[in-house]
Design an enzyme around this catalytic site. Sequence first.
Site, PDB file in Angstrom:
ATOM      1  N   ARG A   1       8.253  -5.519 -11.742  1.00 27.62           N
ATOM      2  CA  ARG A   1       7.096  -5.662 -12.633  1.00 27.62           C
ATOM      3  C   ARG A   1       5.884  -5.177 -11.839  1.00 27.62           C
ATOM      4  O   ARG A   1       6.005  -4.813 -10.673  1.00 27.62           O
ATOM      5  CB  ARG A   1       6.948  -7.093 -13.197  1.00 27.62           C
ATOM      6  CG  ARG A   1       7.463  -8.227 -12.386  1.00 27.62           C
ATOM      7  CD  ARG A   1       6.717  -8.521 -11.140  1.00 27.62           C
ATOM      8  NE  ARG A   1       5.294  -8.644 -11.378  1.00 27.62           N
ATOM      9  CZ  ARG A   1       4.371  -8.452 -10.479  1.00 27.62           C
ATOM     10  NH1 ARG A   1       4.692  -8.120  -9.222  1.00 27.62           N
ATOM     11  NH2 ARG A   1       3.096  -8.561 -10.767  1.00 27.62           N
TER      12      ARG A   1
ATOM     13  N   ALA B   1       2.302  -2.691 -12.731  1.00 25.41           N
ATOM     14  CA  ALA B   1       2.199  -1.375 -13.366  1.00 25.41           C
ATOM     15  C   ALA B   1       2.781  -0.222 -12.531  1.00 25.41           C
ATOM     16  O   ALA B   1       3.618   0.550 -13.017  1.00 25.41           O
ATOM     17  CB  ALA B   1       0.741  -1.107 -13.736  1.00 25.41           C
TER      18      ALA B   1
ATOM     19  N   ARG C   1       8.394  -2.083 -21.811  1.00 23.47           N
ATOM     20  CA  ARG C   1       7.187  -2.931 -21.752  1.00 23.47           C
ATOM     21  C   ARG C   1       6.013  -2.106 -22.270  1.00 23.47           C
ATOM     22  O   ARG C   1       5.841  -0.965 -21.874  1.00 23.47           O
ATOM     23  CB  ARG C   1       6.914  -3.424 -20.316  1.00 23.47           C
ATOM     24  CG  ARG C   1       7.958  -4.443 -19.845  1.00 23.47           C
ATOM     25  CD  ARG C   1       7.498  -5.214 -18.636  1.00 23.47           C
ATOM     26  NE  ARG C   1       6.461  -6.179 -18.980  1.00 23.47           N
ATOM     27  CZ  ARG C   1       5.779  -6.863 -18.050  1.00 23.47           C
ATOM     28  NH1 ARG C   1       6.013  -6.670 -16.764  1.00 23.47           N
ATOM     29  NH2 ARG C   1       4.865  -7.739 -18.407  1.00 23.47           N
TER      30      ARG C   1
ATOM     31  N   GLN D   1       3.169 -15.453 -11.245  1.00 27.11           N
ATOM     32  CA  GLN D   1       3.219 -14.346 -10.275  1.00 27.11           C
ATOM     33  C   GLN D   1       2.373 -14.638  -9.041  1.00 27.11           C
ATOM     34  O   GLN D   1       2.673 -14.150  -7.954  1.00 27.11           O
ATOM     35  CB  GLN D   1       2.726 -13.041 -10.930  1.00 27.11           C
ATOM     36  CG  GLN D   1       3.679 -12.429 -11.932  1.00 27.11           C
ATOM     37  CD  GLN D   1       3.343 -12.842 -13.342  1.00 27.11           C
ATOM     38  OE1 GLN D   1       2.827 -13.937 -13.581  1.00 27.11           O
ATOM     39  NE2 GLN D   1       3.622 -11.994 -14.312  1.00 27.11           N
TER      40      GLN D   1
ATOM     41  N   ASP E   1      -3.234  -3.178 -15.556  1.00 25.35           N
ATOM     42  CA  ASP E   1      -2.081  -2.499 -16.168  1.00 25.35           C
ATOM     43  C   ASP E   1      -2.485  -1.276 -16.957  1.00 25.35           C
ATOM     44  O   ASP E   1      -1.677  -0.373 -17.189  1.00 25.35           O
ATOM     45  CB  ASP E   1      -1.336  -3.464 -17.088  1.00 25.35           C
ATOM     46  CG  ASP E   1      -0.589  -4.471 -16.250  1.00 25.35           C
ATOM     47  OD1 ASP E   1      -1.223  -5.430 -15.785  1.00 25.35           O
ATOM     48  OD2 ASP E   1       0.616  -4.251 -16.007  1.00 25.35           O
TER      49      ASP E   1
ATOM     50  N   ASN F   1      -5.535  -6.541 -17.880  1.00 24.97           N
ATOM     51  CA  ASN F   1      -4.731  -7.105 -16.777  1.00 24.97           C
ATOM     52  C   ASN F   1      -4.140  -8.428 -17.250  1.00 24.97           C
ATOM     53  O   ASN F   1      -4.371  -8.868 -18.395  1.00 24.97           O
ATOM     54  CB  ASN F   1      -5.614  -7.285 -15.526  1.00 24.97           C
ATOM     55  CG  ASN F   1      -4.799  -7.613 -14.287  1.00 24.97           C
ATOM     56  OD1 ASN F   1      -3.786  -6.959 -14.028  1.00 24.97           O
ATOM     57  ND2 ASN F   1      -5.190  -8.618 -13.533  1.00 24.97           N
ATOM     58  N   LYS F   2      -3.391  -9.052 -16.379  1.00 28.03           N
ATOM     59  CA  LYS F   2      -2.689 -10.301 -16.694  1.00 28.03           C
ATOM     60  C   LYS F   2      -3.590 -11.313 -17.389  1.00 28.03           C
ATOM     61  O   LYS F   2      -4.762 -11.460 -17.024  1.00 28.03           O
ATOM     62  CB  LYS F   2      -2.120 -10.874 -15.391  1.00 28.03           C
ATOM     63  CG  LYS F   2      -1.325 -12.145 -15.510  1.00 28.03           C
ATOM     64  CD  LYS F   2      -0.182 -12.039 -16.487  1.00 28.03           C
ATOM     65  CE  LYS F   2       0.756 -10.879 -16.242  1.00 28.03           C
ATOM     66  NZ  LYS F   2       1.702 -10.621 -17.359  1.00 28.03           N
TER      67      LYS F   2
HETATM   68  C1  MRU Z   1      -0.822  -3.334  -9.021  1.00 19.91           C
HETATM   69  S1  MRU Z   1      -0.196  -4.213 -10.305  1.00 19.91           S
HETATM   70  C2  MRU Z   1      -1.452  -4.462 -11.512  1.00 19.91           C
HETATM   71  C3  MRU Z   1      -0.948  -5.243 -12.667  1.00 19.91           C
HETATM   72  O1  MRU Z   1       0.261  -4.705 -13.105  1.00 19.91           O
HETATM   73  C4  MRU Z   1      -0.799  -6.734 -12.330  1.00 19.91           C
HETATM   74  O2  MRU Z   1      -2.059  -7.245 -12.025  1.00 19.91           O
HETATM   75  C5  MRU Z   1      -0.192  -7.458 -13.494  1.00 19.91           C
HETATM   76  O3  MRU Z   1      -0.878  -7.933 -14.367  1.00 19.91           O
HETATM   77  C6  MRU Z   1       1.280  -7.501 -13.554  1.00 19.91           C
HETATM   78  O4  MRU Z   1       1.769  -8.097 -14.719  1.00 19.91           O
HETATM   79  P1  MRU Z   1       3.341  -8.314 -14.868  1.00 19.91           P
HETATM   80  O5  MRU Z   1       3.483  -8.930 -16.226  1.00 19.91           O
HETATM   81  O6  MRU Z   1       3.760  -9.217 -13.751  1.00 19.91           O
HETATM   82  O7  MRU Z   1       3.995  -6.954 -14.802  1.00 19.91           O
END
Ligand code: MRU
Length: 366
Positions: free
Chosen positions: A53, A55, A90, A203, A244, A254-255
């Site tokens: 997981r 991006a 995704r 995470q 992302d 982002n998350k």
């Molecule tokens: C360098 S990774 C940046 C984002 O992908 C990260 O902050 C994030 O939100 C990841 O989400 P995830 O759902 O764990 O894939």
Amino acid sequence: MNVDGQKYRTIWLAEDGWAVEIIDQTRFPHSFETTRLENLQDAAHAIRSMQVRGAPLIGATAAYGICLALRADASDVSLMEACSTLLETRPTAVNLRWALDLMRKALLPLHPEERAAAAYTLANQICDEDIATNMAIGLHGAEIIANIARTKKAGERVNILTHCNAGWLATVDMGTATAPIYMSHDGGVPLHVWVDETRPRNQGAFLTAWELGKHGVPHTVIVDNAGGHLMQQGEVDLVIVGTDRTTATGDVCNKIGTYLKALAAKDCGVPFYVALPSPTIDFTLSDGLQQIPIEERSGDEVRAMTGRTAAGSVETIEIVASGSDVANPAFDVTPARLITGLITERGVLEANGKAIATAFPDRISA
Ligand SMILES: CSC[C@@H](O)[C@@H](O)C(=O)COP(=O)(O)O
């Protein structure tokens, strides 16, 4: 990065030179396990189930998924079907589409017999470039941290808050938000990281805390709701998060929960930075709130939590009153106006269309 003395990337080619190995991120923090991907379906499953997981790593895995598909069948139909299977895994991280577009455009004009070898070369290149990009982000971000460190009294450390995992586990190596942190720490800057736990998939608590710990970076895990309070108390010098998908105008997806941190940071006068490689910029979009697709994940992620019991077994327990509905939007959008700067491989940019277009004219025309 090093894991107990052994150097790892998050994704690499197996010794046989064709299968792909990954660190299985669904096992953290309770165990460190790697797994082998042998075909397109394995790669799609790894992304969908979040064995991989983040991006940039999603993009890299998709590129290898194309390699595995072409190894089995290098026809035009196979290539196109592999792209659409992987694209559906995704919806939010745009690096997935970026990597698939790159692979498809380069491979489709080739003779089918040449495609698999060319795909591996390109996927390896995507991985190497990801690391080089993150190193450049690290250098630019480390300057920001160094400037803050200069304002500190002797013995004081720079306090950085981060959300989710934009660390090396989310990329091929180094991370985006963590690259400046690792470089500053390795360079002797005293720092400490507040790690948001990042419910529902944790995470922060599971991944970011694990990797900072392995590298010896001082850190403290906090519940997602603690950040605002810490900012009000002057306990946060800056926020650095990943993304992302970022629009051409600087809105950052982002998350889930990132937006609330940006609001608190604005209110408290705390600088809020987003670290991102240029493949995370979606040059086709101008309005993050209206245009970025937000992944809705299973409600089971909200209803349950997994952890290690006192007896040592890893178990999943229900934490929501039975019968209650749950919702699980996985990302949110932070408008550009709340962002102090975008830390990219080409420098720290203002979060607006002009600054992004000036830094990446080649990407706009591509
Ligand atoms: C360098 S990774 C940046 C984002 O992908 C990260 O902050 C994030 O939100 C990841 O989400 P995830 O759902 O764990 O894939």
